[in-house]
Design a protein around this motif. Sequence first.
Motif, PDB file in Angstrom:
ATOM      1  N   UNK A 195       0.821   6.947   5.803  1.00 20.05           N
ATOM      2  CA  UNK A 195       1.875   7.573   6.861  1.00 20.05           C
ATOM      3  C   UNK A 195       1.514   9.259   6.735  1.00 20.05           C
ATOM      4  N   UNK A 196       2.354   9.776   7.515  1.00 20.99           N
ATOM      5  CA  UNK A 196       2.150  11.171   7.838  1.00 20.99           C
ATOM      6  C   UNK A 196       3.096  12.117   7.182  1.00 20.99           C
ATOM      7  N   UNK A 197       3.896  11.631   6.415  1.00 18.49           N
ATOM      8  CA  UNK A 197       5.256  12.270   5.738  1.00 18.49           C
ATOM      9  C   UNK A 197       4.629  13.619   4.930  1.00 18.49           C
ATOM     10  N   UNK A 348      10.166  10.136  -0.278  1.00 15.47           N
ATOM     11  CA  UNK A 348       9.759   9.630   1.016  1.00 15.47           C
ATOM     12  C   UNK A 348       9.733   7.802   0.918  1.00 15.47           C
ATOM     13  N   UNK A 349      10.298   7.352   1.916  1.00 16.42           N
ATOM     14  CA  UNK A 349      10.474   5.935   2.186  1.00 16.42           C
ATOM     15  C   UNK A 349       8.972   5.370   2.565  1.00 16.42           C
ATOM     16  N   UNK A 350       8.589   4.154   2.300  1.00 20.73           N
ATOM     17  CA  UNK A 350       7.527   3.656   2.811  1.00 20.73           C
ATOM     18  C   UNK A 350       7.406   2.475   3.687  1.00 20.73           C
ATOM     19  N   UNK A 351       6.541   2.269   4.623  1.00 20.06           N
ATOM     20  CA  UNK A 351       6.729   1.131   5.233  1.00 20.06           C
ATOM     21  C   UNK A 351       5.904   0.046   4.836  1.00 20.06           C
ATOM     22  N   UNK A 352       4.957   0.295   3.799  1.00 21.73           N
ATOM     23  CA  UNK A 352       4.083  -0.691   3.242  1.00 21.73           C
ATOM     24  C   UNK A 352       4.447  -1.233   1.872  1.00 21.73           C
ATOM     25  N   UNK A 353       4.167  -2.348   1.622  1.00 21.59           N
ATOM     26  CA  UNK A 353       4.582  -3.157   0.581  1.00 21.59           C
ATOM     27  C   UNK A 353       3.615  -2.880  -0.487  1.00 21.59           C
ATOM     28  N   UNK A 369       3.383   9.186  -4.157  1.00 19.25           N
ATOM     29  CA  UNK A 369       2.205   9.259  -3.047  1.00 19.25           C
ATOM     30  C   UNK A 369       1.563  10.523  -3.045  1.00 19.25           C
ATOM     31  N   UNK A 370       0.038  10.057  -2.970  1.00 19.47           N
ATOM     32  CA  UNK A 370      -0.761  11.367  -2.696  1.00 19.47           C
ATOM     33  C   UNK A 370      -1.197  11.578  -1.011  1.00 19.47           C
ATOM     34  N   UNK A 371      -1.097  12.770  -0.656  1.00 17.99           N
ATOM     35  CA  UNK A 371      -1.141  13.103   0.691  1.00 17.99           C
ATOM     36  C   UNK A 371      -2.627  12.426   1.232  1.00 17.99           C
ATOM     37  N   UNK A 372      -2.406  11.692   2.378  1.00 15.55           N
ATOM     38  CA  UNK A 372      -3.635  11.224   3.340  1.00 15.55           C
ATOM     39  C   UNK A 372      -3.778  12.209   4.709  1.00 15.55           C
ATOM     40  N   UNK A 373      -4.622  13.045   4.806  1.00 17.39           N
ATOM     41  CA  UNK A 373      -4.939  13.956   5.674  1.00 17.39           C
ATOM     42  C   UNK A 373      -4.938  13.205   7.080  1.00 17.39           C
ATOM     43  N   UNK A 374      -5.357  12.084   7.337  1.00 15.73           N
ATOM     44  CA  UNK A 374      -5.444  11.425   8.335  1.00 15.73           C
ATOM     45  C   UNK A 374      -3.987  10.772   8.927  1.00 15.73           C
ATOM     46  N   UNK A 375      -3.394  10.316   7.708  1.00 16.19           N
ATOM     47  CA  UNK A 375      -1.958   9.377   7.959  1.00 16.19           C
ATOM     48  C   UNK A 375      -2.274   8.210   8.072  1.00 16.19           C
TER      49      UNK A 375
END
Length: 406
Positions: A195-197, A348-353, A369-375
């Motif tokens: 995600x983009x958090x 942050x919450x996550x929508x993934x299991x 969580x580690x940042x994902x630049x594309x989200x």
Amino acid sequence: MAFADANELLCQIERIGVDAERGGYSRPVFSEPEMELRRWFMRHAERRGLELETDGNGIIWAWWDPAGLGRDGAIATGSHLDSVPGGGNFDGPLGVASALAAVDVLVGRGVKPARALAVAVFPEEEGSRFGIACLGSRLATGVSDPATVHGLTDARGITYDEAARGAGFDPSLIGPDPERLAALGAFVELHVEQGRGLIDLDRPVALAGGIIAHGRWHVRIDGRGDHAGATRMADRQDPVVVAARVIESLREQTLAIDEARGTVGRVQVTPGGTNVIASAVDLWLDVRHRGDAEVRTIVAGVTAAAVAAAEAEGCTVTVTEQSFSPTVDFDAELRDAMASALPGAPVLDTGAGHDAGVLSEVVPSGMLFVRNPSGASHTPAEHAEPADVAAGVVALADVLEHLLTR
């Protein structure tokens, strides 16, 4: 001895399981790519002097216990190595590579742990082969019934037991492992953000607050196969028409509830000929929301629409729940301890299991969580910059040091 850092470790596996058709990686459980990744992990664990064992559910445990303290109260970390079809190289492997690199950081710091550390690798986290996500952790915690798992089949009709034996595992050993899990003091999973958090916050690492409820349902629609040219429209019993209504209804139901997510990512039409009216359609629903009741409401609405459409078309429909994971709020005491090691880190919450969510029922669990630049995730576009990968390793090492020495 100098060890590869997490970025180098990920580079070592970037050709394993490449999917030339879909792009990205396809590494289903018990496949040769997944087995190669398991061997890769075990080699690196052995080089670090970690004690290896694989339990009856196929979970690998690599133990760092330099003081010989035993396993009571041990801290565990890790993730998974399997992937969705055409997935990225970070979902799962980032957590495994970062765990190995974090051990190196702890050793380099001269940390003297007061309890043992285990790096764990869980099988079939994605559920891409047998339809049940987090299957290894669900078996270990008793959430999944071994009798049901023995009868699972993949898209080619291969049973779980056949696939397990073919990969060198004894499927008769699967099942709850309460003694092992009861000995764990905490489990911390690092994962690329899905995600983009962190993009929006401009931060490299976050703590997890919780996981929204999610489940998977199999929809089977049976009709009557026939000739596409010889059968009048009014005479058809076409399951594809019903399937289209199911997909449309899922979209309607999820759009009606704020922040709900509904997906049909897999459809199988039998027999699958261009000039053949189908005799059956199988499709799978993935439904998610912060509230358990909202997920159930969406599925109930879709089921009602499916039944009505099937009756109108002269077909039959069956909706079967394959898995359901209620909303997870991670252990607050553990999160506070993690926050003390990472002051100022966002939550942050996550929508993934995740396996951490399943384990949280029996072991205090948390996530980074580690940042994902594309989200983006579950796609080749999933990514993490080298600097953020390195920041994630340091954050994980800081958390583990705090937990291991207190």
